[in-house]
Write a protein that holds these residues in place. Sequence first.
Motif, PDB file in Angstrom:
ATOM      1  N   GLY A 182       0.821  -1.209   0.000  1.00 31.60           N
ATOM      2  CA  GLY A 182       0.000   0.000   0.000  1.00 31.60           C
ATOM      3  C   GLY A 182       0.854   1.257   0.000  1.00 31.60           C
ATOM      4  O   GLY A 182       0.536   2.236  -0.690  1.00 31.60           O
ATOM      5  N   GLU A 183       1.950   1.257   0.768  1.00 31.01           N
ATOM      6  CA  GLU A 183       2.821   2.436   0.855  1.00 31.01           C
ATOM      7  C   GLU A 183       3.428   2.769  -0.509  1.00 31.01           C
ATOM      8  O   GLU A 183       3.505   3.938  -0.905  1.00 31.01           O
ATOM      9  CB  GLU A 183       3.921   2.183   1.887  1.00 31.01           C
ATOM     10  CG  GLU A 183       4.827   3.390   2.098  1.00 31.01           C
ATOM     11  CD  GLU A 183       5.906   3.115   3.125  1.00 31.01           C
ATOM     12  OE1 GLU A 183       6.563   4.081   3.549  1.00 31.01           O
ATOM     13  OE2 GLU A 183       6.113   1.939   3.501  1.00 31.01           O
ATOM     14  N   VAL A 184       3.838   1.739  -1.236  1.00 28.20           N
ATOM     15  CA  VAL A 184       4.436   1.955  -2.566  1.00 28.20           C
ATOM     16  C   VAL A 184       3.439   2.665  -3.489  1.00 28.20           C
ATOM     17  O   VAL A 184       3.774   3.664  -4.145  1.00 28.20           O
ATOM     18  CB  VAL A 184       4.884   0.610  -3.179  1.00 28.20           C
ATOM     19  CG1 VAL A 184       5.278   0.800  -4.641  1.00 28.20           C
ATOM     20  CG2 VAL A 184       6.038   0.023  -2.388  1.00 28.20           C
ATOM     21  N   LEU A 185       2.190   2.187  -3.514  1.00 30.20           N
ATOM     22  CA  LEU A 185       1.194   2.774  -4.418  1.00 30.20           C
ATOM     23  C   LEU A 185       0.765   4.166  -3.969  1.00 30.20           C
ATOM     24  O   LEU A 185       0.554   5.057  -4.799  1.00 30.20           O
ATOM     25  CB  LEU A 185      -0.027   1.855  -4.512  1.00 30.20           C
ATOM     26  CG  LEU A 185       0.197   0.523  -5.235  1.00 30.20           C
ATOM     27  CD1 LEU A 185      -1.094  -0.272  -5.288  1.00 30.20           C
ATOM     28  CD2 LEU A 185       0.704   0.753  -6.656  1.00 30.20           C
ATOM     29  N   PHE A 186       0.607   4.385  -2.651  1.00 28.41           N
ATOM     30  CA  PHE A 186       0.244   5.720  -2.166  1.00 28.41           C
ATOM     31  C   PHE A 186       1.304   6.742  -2.560  1.00 28.41           C
ATOM     32  O   PHE A 186       0.985   7.889  -2.913  1.00 28.41           O
ATOM     33  CB  PHE A 186       0.060   5.714  -0.643  1.00 28.41           C
ATOM     34  CG  PHE A 186      -1.281   5.217  -0.180  1.00 28.41           C
ATOM     35  CD1 PHE A 186      -2.449   5.680  -0.777  1.00 28.41           C
ATOM     36  CD2 PHE A 186      -1.397   4.297   0.845  1.00 28.41           C
ATOM     37  CE1 PHE A 186      -3.697   5.231  -0.357  1.00 28.41           C
ATOM     38  CE2 PHE A 186      -2.634   3.838   1.269  1.00 28.41           C
ATOM     39  CZ  PHE A 186      -3.783   4.302   0.662  1.00 28.41           C
ATOM     40  N   ASN A 187       2.586   6.342  -2.494  1.00 27.15           N
ATOM     41  CA  ASN A 187       3.674   7.249  -2.904  1.00 27.15           C
ATOM     42  C   ASN A 187       3.637   7.506  -4.406  1.00 27.15           C
ATOM     43  O   ASN A 187       3.897   8.621  -4.855  1.00 27.15           O
ATOM     44  CB  ASN A 187       5.030   6.667  -2.489  1.00 27.15           C
ATOM     45  CG  ASN A 187       5.337   6.910  -1.019  1.00 27.15           C
ATOM     46  OD1 ASN A 187       5.254   8.046  -0.549  1.00 27.15           O
ATOM     47  ND2 ASN A 187       5.652   5.856  -0.283  1.00 27.15           N
ATOM     48  N   GLU A 188       3.272   6.485  -5.176  1.00 21.63           N
ATOM     49  CA  GLU A 188       3.232   6.665  -6.634  1.00 21.63           C
ATOM     50  C   GLU A 188       2.155   7.669  -7.046  1.00 21.63           C
ATOM     51  O   GLU A 188       2.361   8.463  -7.965  1.00 21.63           O
ATOM     52  CB  GLU A 188       2.976   5.317  -7.319  1.00 21.63           C
ATOM     53  CG  GLU A 188       4.185   4.396  -7.321  1.00 21.63           C
ATOM     54  CD  GLU A 188       3.913   3.108  -8.089  1.00 21.63           C
ATOM     55  OE1 GLU A 188       2.897   3.064  -8.815  1.00 21.63           O
ATOM     56  OE2 GLU A 188       4.714   2.157  -7.969  1.00 21.63           O
ATOM     57  N   VAL A 189       1.006   7.636  -6.358  1.00 23.43           N
ATOM     58  CA  VAL A 189      -0.079   8.564  -6.719  1.00 23.43           C
ATOM     59  C   VAL A 189      -0.042   9.830  -5.853  1.00 23.43           C
ATOM     60  O   VAL A 189      -0.918  10.686  -5.949  1.00 23.43           O
ATOM     61  CB  VAL A 189      -1.460   7.875  -6.582  1.00 23.43           C
ATOM     62  CG1 VAL A 189      -1.563   6.702  -7.536  1.00 23.43           C
ATOM     63  CG2 VAL A 189      -1.731   7.446  -5.146  1.00 23.43           C
ATOM     64  N   ASN A 190       0.971   9.925  -4.986  1.00 29.75           N
ATOM     65  CA  ASN A 190       1.166  11.107  -4.113  1.00 29.75           C
ATOM     66  C   ASN A 190      -0.082  11.393  -3.254  1.00 29.75           C
ATOM     67  O   ASN A 190      -0.530  12.523  -3.117  1.00 29.75           O
ATOM     68  CB  ASN A 190       1.513  12.348  -4.945  1.00 29.75           C
ATOM     69  CG  ASN A 190       2.049  13.497  -4.078  1.00 29.75           C
ATOM     70  OD1 ASN A 190       2.630  13.251  -3.010  1.00 29.75           O
ATOM     71  ND2 ASN A 190       1.836  14.722  -4.504  1.00 29.75           N
TER      72      ASN A 190
END
Length: 715
Positions: free
Chosen positions: A226-234
């Motif tokens: 989840g952290e990886v994707l949240f960072n990708e979409v800011n």
Amino acid sequence: MRLIILIVLLVSYKLSLPQLQIIDSIKNVMSHQNGDELLRSYHDLTRSYVNIENYDSAQHYNKEIFDGLKIYPDSTLTVFALNYKGIIHLKTRQLDSAISAFSRIISYIDDNQSLIKHTIGAYGNRSLCYDQKDLSHKALEDLIQALDVAKKYNENQYVGILYGTIAMNFHAQGDYQKAVEYHLQAINIKKELKKKRSLAISYQNIALSYSKLKKYNLTFEYFEKGEVLFNEVNDQLGIALLNHYTGSTYLTLYNENIPIQADGKMSNPKLFLDTAIAMNRRALKQLKALNDQFYTTEVEIKLAEMYISANQPKVAQSLLNQLHQELQNSYSTRESKVASLLYQVNKLNNNYNEALKWHERYTIIEDSLNNKHVLKEIGKKQAELSFIKEQEIMQLKHQHEIQQLNRINEKKEIIVQNNRKRRTYIIVVITLAIFVSLLFLAIVFRRWKVTKLQKETINQQKQLIEKEKLATEDSINYAKNIQDAAFTSPTIFNELLKEHFIYFNPKDIVSGDFYWATKINEKKIIALADCTGHGVPGAFMTLISLNILNQIIADHITSPQKILEELHLRLQKRLNQSQEKTSKHGLDIALCVIDKNEMHFAGTHHSLYLVRNKELIKYKGDHFQLGGKKSPNFSTKSIKLELNDIFYIFTDGFPDQKGGLKNKKYFYPNFRKFLLSISELELEDQHQKIKEEFINWKGDNEQFDDVSVIGFKPL
């Protein structure tokens, strides 16, 4: 769950201009429109007013759509109008009406594929209504129905979201294994659609369900995804919440002393606490930057709990005090948690009085929440019965409408054949109605005249009563002036006692208590008495008693014992007390004579309290009533005075007053304890404290008796 349903399932449009500008532009073109085109403008206005939460205006224009559809039928606009009707009722908490509107959409669309998204939306919105009514099983049934429709027509975007929503519903009900199964289905769909933010939310939610199942390796695996994707979409809010949930999981591991394997090694649970604090502090900083108050409060409560676990009670207490200011009197689960943590902190700091206070506050909030829960369960049962009843009524109404339509057709045929009879009947009815109306008006007019006369009589009687009441109040107020003049003046008290206070609080305008002081042969005499009764009867007794006391002093009698004997005999004579005739009138008194460095005390049913060296000493009066039938023997207590001695004399009004949380009497032990607690204050401050204590204790109760307290220092 509710937020997701609202965002995803309500039929909405993307607007390129601020709502107010859109509303103005729609209204500008409406004057040139008619028919179907005008109805669509009404729809656009309804949608815009809902977006700015002006539900009155939205309801007005939505009603215009329904009125227009009677002339210009349109299936799509009918669905739109029903949808916004349901949304408006949902937003304004008219849940049964909202359910009815969304149910009509479901039955109206049926298998019309062009409007199938509205079927999904209607099921979702009706589920939200049931959720707000705490009918969780009905909410879940509608979500599953919506999922079946979305899968049938390959609406995969809705399928993924509905799987996630159903999973969260199972999580809320405590069925975490079922929640994981639905989360995995949602993840598979969202991966195919490449919806990164939605997929990140599903990763976070499945991690929370795995945490409840104590599968911590999977919990942290999905948190990381989840952290990886949240960072990708800011998504800053998503990152902040993920830090909070991850940190809270570390706290669970610490509290339960559970080691987990990382890189082939077993982690020490004691290290988890530092990680939990660090991650929640990071989350708190991110949430404050986003100005998100709701989740900020949640994280601050969790941080306080962590500081307590880390043996940092001062840091925890500072944070909890701030939270208490924000949440006080909200009677919420958050305020309950803060009170519980403040109890723990004060207990750790050995502040047992404060700990007890917070434990009592926690108990009060929990009782309130439990009561709300009971009422909620009752409301839930009532809501289920109400819904079933509403469905039955709707069916009966539909049958009744069909029957009524048949009857109307039959009546039309009869009306054509009997038109002339009907006209004659109408004329007769109208004539009769006019006659009855005139008769009724005559009766009303006559009754009006009688009522007017009665009203005038009542007003005259009211004025007479008010005049008599005013005269009575004037007489009592004049009697109060006479009584005040008979009492010893403040000037004389100030001359006799340099340091003293008098708390005098009559129940009525005039009092049955009186205070009195004088000086004779270098002896200072102070008295406080409680005559039988209060109000006017008691006031008469005070004047008689004061007159007798002044006569006794004029006869140069200064011994407390002798003064009481003379007062008793002369009262008996005045009140005609004898063996043959008994009166209930009399008085109780506390009498103090200060002779240089010695105090002499005598009293009846009243005591003298002495506070010396932080200790309260009680000198009891005799159990006789002055002016009564018996011939008592009075005793005198002599006390050698010391510097800083404080004496208190009082009537029974304060100890006998009912009040407090249990509506019981104050009682003498509590009164002694209170006097001792304030004895080190200046006497004027003691006066204020006694006044505040009595007011707070009495609360909304009626004052039972006159209340009098005198405190003084003889030296």
